[in-house]
Motif scaffolding. Sequence first.
Motif: not given
Length: 138
Positions: A47-68
Amino acid sequence: MTRGTEGHARGARRGLRRHAVVLALATALALVVGGAVAGSADAASVCAGRPKKTVKFATGELRVYKSRAYACVTAVAAKPGKRRPMSVTIQPRGGLPVTDSGRFTQLAGPVTVHALNRCVRVSGKVDGKGARTGWILC
């Protein structure tokens, strides 16, 4: 061709060859240096942008990124390997959700939406277990 023009053309071709050689060497160096980094855990994101949030769960995680102007999300399996059902969704406030789903080995996504001055909410699943957020990046 006149004598002056011929000399200029030859010089221009020589300059282009030099430029091509320098570009090839720079590319080779980038591949050597980048190749050592690409396999590491700190490799660049899809993903383009900076990492803003990581949400972990039992089998993996969500990685959220934000650019302008954009927000992007991936669902990453905790243990990559066999193909399994995975999905990831992102929705900008006031917009329609965008989803990537299927049977993947490592990650679902990236999924990107226009989010300039807008909150987003994300959700994702890996092998039937997942997580979701409320409105974030506001």
